[in-house]
Design a protein around this motif. Structure first.
Motif, PDB file in Angstrom:
ATOM      1  N   THR A 197      50.115  61.038  38.163  1.00  0.00           N
ATOM      2  CA  THR A 197      48.915  61.855  38.331  1.00  0.00           C
ATOM      3  C   THR A 197      47.846  61.031  39.059  1.00  0.00           C
ATOM      4  O   THR A 197      47.930  59.795  39.118  1.00  0.00           O
ATOM      5  N   GLY A 198      46.838  61.707  39.565  1.00  0.00           N
ATOM      6  CA  GLY A 198      45.759  61.022  40.269  1.00  0.00           C
ATOM      7  C   GLY A 198      44.997  60.043  39.402  1.00  0.00           C
ATOM      8  O   GLY A 198      44.480  59.042  39.889  1.00  0.00           O
ATOM      9  N   ASP A 199      44.922  60.320  38.100  1.00  0.00           N
ATOM     10  CA  ASP A 199      44.181  59.439  37.188  1.00  0.00           C
ATOM     11  C   ASP A 199      45.113  58.678  36.239  1.00  0.00           C
ATOM     12  O   ASP A 199      44.715  58.275  35.148  1.00  0.00           O
ATOM     13  N   ALA A 200      46.347  58.451  36.670  1.00  0.00           N
ATOM     14  CA  ALA A 200      47.341  57.780  35.822  1.00  0.00           C
ATOM     15  C   ALA A 200      46.847  56.414  35.361  1.00  0.00           C
ATOM     16  O   ALA A 200      46.103  55.729  36.070  1.00  0.00           O
ATOM     17  N   LYS A 201      47.293  56.043  34.169  1.00  0.00           N
ATOM     18  CA  LYS A 201      47.007  54.729  33.593  1.00  0.00           C
ATOM     19  C   LYS A 201      48.353  54.040  33.370  1.00  0.00           C
ATOM     20  O   LYS A 201      49.233  54.604  32.720  1.00  0.00           O
ATOM     21  N   VAL A 202      48.498  52.824  33.913  1.00  0.00           N
ATOM     22  CA  VAL A 202      49.765  52.104  33.832  1.00  0.00           C
ATOM     23  C   VAL A 202      49.517  50.707  33.276  1.00  0.00           C
ATOM     24  O   VAL A 202      48.641  49.979  33.754  1.00  0.00           O
ATOM     25  N   GLN A 203      50.318  50.345  32.294  1.00  0.00           N
ATOM     26  CA  GLN A 203      50.211  49.043  31.627  1.00  0.00           C
ATOM     27  C   GLN A 203      51.543  48.309  31.759  1.00  0.00           C
ATOM     28  O   GLN A 203      52.590  48.844  31.409  1.00  0.00           O
ATOM     29  N   PHE A 204      51.503  47.108  32.307  1.00  0.00           N
ATOM     30  CA  PHE A 204      52.674  46.234  32.342  1.00  0.00           C
ATOM     31  C   PHE A 204      52.472  45.146  31.295  1.00  0.00           C
ATOM     32  O   PHE A 204      51.694  44.215  31.512  1.00  0.00           O
ATOM     33  N   GLY A 205      53.148  45.287  30.147  1.00  0.00           N
ATOM     34  CA  GLY A 205      53.030  44.289  29.079  1.00  0.00           C
ATOM     35  C   GLY A 205      51.582  44.017  28.740  1.00  0.00           C
ATOM     36  O   GLY A 205      50.816  44.934  28.459  1.00  0.00           O
ATOM     37  N   GLY A 218      44.373  54.877  37.961  1.00  0.00           N
ATOM     38  CA  GLY A 218      44.216  55.681  39.158  1.00  0.00           C
ATOM     39  C   GLY A 218      45.299  55.426  40.188  1.00  0.00           C
ATOM     40  O   GLY A 218      45.805  54.318  40.327  1.00  0.00           O
ATOM     41  N   LEU A 219      45.642  56.480  40.902  1.00  0.00           N
ATOM     42  CA  LEU A 219      46.717  56.436  41.891  1.00  0.00           C
ATOM     43  C   LEU A 219      46.421  55.441  43.016  1.00  0.00           C
ATOM     44  O   LEU A 219      47.319  54.711  43.457  1.00  0.00           O
ATOM     45  N   ASP A 220      45.179  55.363  43.483  1.00  0.00           N
ATOM     46  CA  ASP A 220      44.851  54.425  44.554  1.00  0.00           C
ATOM     47  C   ASP A 220      45.052  52.981  44.119  1.00  0.00           C
ATOM     48  O   ASP A 220      45.597  52.169  44.874  1.00  0.00           O
ATOM     49  N   ARG A 221      44.648  52.649  42.906  1.00  0.00           N
ATOM     50  CA  ARG A 221      44.848  51.277  42.401  1.00  0.00           C
ATOM     51  C   ARG A 221      46.323  50.987  42.190  1.00  0.00           C
ATOM     52  O   ARG A 221      46.775  49.872  42.427  1.00  0.00           O
ATOM     53  N   LEU A 222      47.096  52.003  41.742  1.00  0.00           N
ATOM     54  CA  LEU A 222      48.543  51.825  41.610  1.00  0.00           C
ATOM     55  C   LEU A 222      49.166  51.518  42.974  1.00  0.00           C
ATOM     56  O   LEU A 222      49.985  50.605  43.104  1.00  0.00           O
ATOM     57  N   ARG A 223      48.784  52.288  43.986  1.00  0.00           N
ATOM     58  CA  ARG A 223      49.321  52.057  45.337  1.00  0.00           C
ATOM     59  C   ARG A 223      48.980  50.649  45.818  1.00  0.00           C
ATOM     60  O   ARG A 223      49.831  49.957  46.385  1.00  0.00           O
ATOM     61  N   ASP A 224      47.746  50.222  45.615  1.00  0.00           N
ATOM     62  CA  ASP A 224      47.340  48.875  46.025  1.00  0.00           C
ATOM     63  C   ASP A 224      48.165  47.816  45.321  1.00  0.00           C
ATOM     64  O   ASP A 224      48.635  46.861  45.940  1.00  0.00           O
ATOM     65  N   ASN A 225      48.338  47.989  44.012  1.00  0.00           N
ATOM     66  CA  ASN A 225      49.082  47.010  43.212  1.00  0.00           C
ATOM     67  C   ASN A 225      50.541  46.943  43.661  1.00  0.00           C
ATOM     68  O   ASN A 225      51.074  45.866  43.913  1.00  0.00           O
ATOM     69  N   ILE A 243      53.523  61.596  35.672  1.00  0.00           N
ATOM     70  CA  ILE A 243      53.198  60.609  34.637  1.00  0.00           C
ATOM     71  C   ILE A 243      51.690  60.442  34.545  1.00  0.00           C
ATOM     72  O   ILE A 243      51.038  60.074  35.518  1.00  0.00           O
ATOM     73  N   ARG A 244      51.159  60.716  33.357  1.00  0.00           N
ATOM     74  CA  ARG A 244      49.735  60.530  33.102  1.00  0.00           C
ATOM     75  C   ARG A 244      49.472  59.108  32.584  1.00  0.00           C
ATOM     76  O   ARG A 244      48.458  58.505  32.886  1.00  0.00           O
ATOM     77  N   ARG A 245      50.407  58.589  31.791  1.00  0.00           N
ATOM     78  CA  ARG A 245      50.258  57.237  31.224  1.00  0.00           C
ATOM     79  C   ARG A 245      51.637  56.609  31.133  1.00  0.00           C
ATOM     80  O   ARG A 245      52.611  57.278  30.774  1.00  0.00           O
ATOM     81  N   ALA A 246      51.721  55.319  31.456  1.00  0.00           N
ATOM     82  CA  ALA A 246      52.999  54.612  31.393  1.00  0.00           C
ATOM     83  C   ALA A 246      52.777  53.206  30.859  1.00  0.00           C
ATOM     84  O   ALA A 246      51.757  52.578  31.129  1.00  0.00           O
TER      85      ALA A 246
END
Length: 141
Positions: free
Chosen positions: A35-43, A50-57, A121-124
């Motif tokens: 989703t555009g406002d997705a939240k993703v946590q790696f450990g 946010g999708l833009d920060r995910l793309r950058d990462n 995916i809204r949160r992962a």
């Protein structure tokens, strides 16, 4: 097109699509699964929002990979959450050892159940020991 899976075969198909986007190493495709406002946590790393920060990462990390492949080990879905252990295989560009790295990982994925982003995916949360990958990335620098 995203969808909310309701049967085991649908969950497998959803996961295969999810992994194909990741394994493409094309960060422009992340909107197909998040989703555009997705939240993703790696450990224990900082939360990516946010999708833009995910793309950058992802674009920075994926640019250094020759390949990535996810192999589904098993999965369960409860309400809007998919729990999925897998094995991830990587090859790093310019790794002098040309090592094939394979590590076990677990994903917990929370899907959006309604609206225009239904099935995304809204949160992962992803859990794995990434130190073998980090070592290969350091060698390739």
């Amino acid at each position: 097109m995203a969808f909310v899976p309701t049967t085991r075969p649908e969950v497998r198909a959803w996961l295969e699509r999810f992994h194909s986007v990741n394994d493409s190493l094309d960060s422009s495709r992340l909107g197909e699964i998040y989703t555009g406002d997705a939240k993703v946590q790696f450990g224990n790393m900082p939360l990516i929002e946010g999708l833009d920060r995910l793309r950058d990462n992802f674009s920075g990390n994926w640019a250094r990979l020759e390949m990535m492949h996810h192999e589904i080990e098993s999965f369960d879905m409860i309400e809007n959450r998919i729990y999925q252990p897998c094995h991830i295989t990587w090859k790093v560009k310019n790794d002098p050892e040309k090592e094939t790295i394979k590590v076990p990982a677990v994903a917990v994925l929370h899907l959006e159940l309604s609206g225009e982003e239904k099935g995304l995916i809204r949160r992962a949360a992803y859990y794995m020991d990434g130190s073998p990958l980090v070592a290969a990335l350091q060698r390739s620098s």
